[in-house]
Scaffold this active site. Structure first.
Site, PDB file in Angstrom:
ATOM      1  N   TYR A  63     -20.912  30.720 -22.104  1.00 53.38           N
ATOM      2  CA  TYR A  63     -19.994  30.272 -23.140  1.00 53.38           C
ATOM      3  C   TYR A  63     -18.666  29.815 -22.528  1.00 53.38           C
ATOM      4  CZ  TYR A  63     -23.419  32.760 -26.037  1.00 53.38           C
ATOM      5  OH  TYR A  63     -24.581  33.202 -26.617  1.00 53.38           O
ATOM      6  N   VAL A 109     -26.187  36.504 -27.607  1.00 56.09           N
ATOM      7  CA  VAL A 109     -25.357  37.407 -28.397  1.00 56.09           C
ATOM      8  C   VAL A 109     -26.056  38.715 -28.764  1.00 56.09           C
ATOM      9  CG1 VAL A 109     -23.848  35.617 -29.300  1.00 56.09           C
ATOM     10  CG2 VAL A 109     -25.941  36.219 -30.549  1.00 56.09           C
TER      11      VAL A 109
END
Length: 318
Positions: free
Chosen positions: A254, A272
């Site tokens: 990310y 996640v």
């Protein structure tokens, strides 16, 4: 000392030091939060931290909560990219998605409208991964999803991999932002096919359930440029693995990808649900899980563990 003997000694050192490293990193779990925007992910154990490391002979070192099952989430994007490249070739794929980091959140659609030609910046943000999902070959949504799952099973050498139905349904029920991006891409002529069918393939591959050992085996194939070193079978063209590993360095963690490259120095992809897939090229595949996430959406304890290991073992590519 021979290279093989060095690797054996190194694995022994990792095995001896791992309990200390895990204990140090686990103390960070309280500083993070478990993902909750997909409601089913909120049930994950916040204090969990596990790792599995595998070498070319199949010898493994593992520790902590490495037996915890979790879904791949964004880690799956690396492998759907590879499958799409194998199905379509580079030009067709990169006519639809770019090759650059965004500097935005992984679920942002800001630059789709602001920056021409309106294609997603890279295959690892949500918009890019949705487009990639549309490029997987198959005569039906089911065939595309089945081919993807079988590809993952082959790379992990685990025919029992399956979609976590509860997570899949939770993703599908809370995916308004992903639907917005998909419809925008459809209207812009980037996304082909039925939006709901494409998203179904996307939700399913994000919801494939794995353990650290599965990520380690999949990473091992990438570490050896597309060949499974345990079986000797080439599974992915080397060129496509080069592309995937480059994206892992530039976009895989990310908005913390640059920091991770400096502090750890290994290609990696996070999800996640707390998973991290990484590797020491030519040597090891590594799978990590730690559901407590930092502000950037990466496993807070998992990142710390990999930083510690990379620095102590001098694994950085840079």
């Amino acid at each position: 000392m021979s290279d093989q003997l060095f690797k054996q000694d190194e694995l022994s050192l990792v095995q001896n030091r791992l309990p200390v490293w895990l204990e140090e990193s686990k103390q960070l779990c309280d500083k993070g939060k478990v993902a909750s925007y997909i409601p089913e992910l909120a049930h994950a154990p916040r204090q969990a931290l596990g790792i599995h490391l595998m070498d070319a002979s199949g010898k493994s070192v593992s520790g902590g909560d490495c037996g915890l099952s979790f879904t791949m989430q964004s880690i799956s994007k690396i492998f759907t990219l590879l499958l799409a490249l194998m199905d379509n070739g580079e030009k067709a794929v990169f006519d639809k998605v770019g090759m650059e980091p965004t500097g935005d959140n992984f679920n942002s659609m800001l630059k789709l409208e602001l920056v021409q030609p309106g294609i997603p910046f890279n295959p690892l943000i949500n918009a890019g991964a949705i487009v990639i999902s549309s490029l997987i070959a198959g005569g039906s949504t089911k065939e595309k999803a089945d081919r993807t799952l079988q590809f993952f099973r082959t790379l992990a050498n685990n025919d029992s991999l399956s979609v976590d139905k509860a997570v899949y349904e939770s993703e599908a029920e809370t995916a308004d932002l992903n639907r917005s991006m998909a419809y925008f891409l459809k209207d812009n002529g980037v996304l082909e096919g039925d939006v709901n069918d494409v998203l179904d393939v996307y939700f399913r591959h994000c919801s494939i359930q794995v353990q650290c050992k599965d990520l380690a085996r999949m990473a091992l194939v990438l570490a050896f440029d597309g060949t499974d070193p345990i079986t000797g079978v080439n599974l992915i063209p080397r060129r496509y693995v080069q592309i995937a590993k480059t994206f892992m360095v530039t976009c895989g963690m990310y908005n913390a990808s640059g920091e991770f490259a400096i502090e750890v120095g290994l290609p990696a992809k996070s999800g996640v649900a707390g998973g991290i897939l990484t590797m020491v090229p030519g040597r090891y595949g590594i799978g990590v899980v730690g559901p407590s996430l930092n502000a950037k959406g990466n496993s807070i304890a998992g990142v710390h563990l990999l930083e510690t290991m990379s620095k102590e073992m001098d694994w950085s590519l840079f």
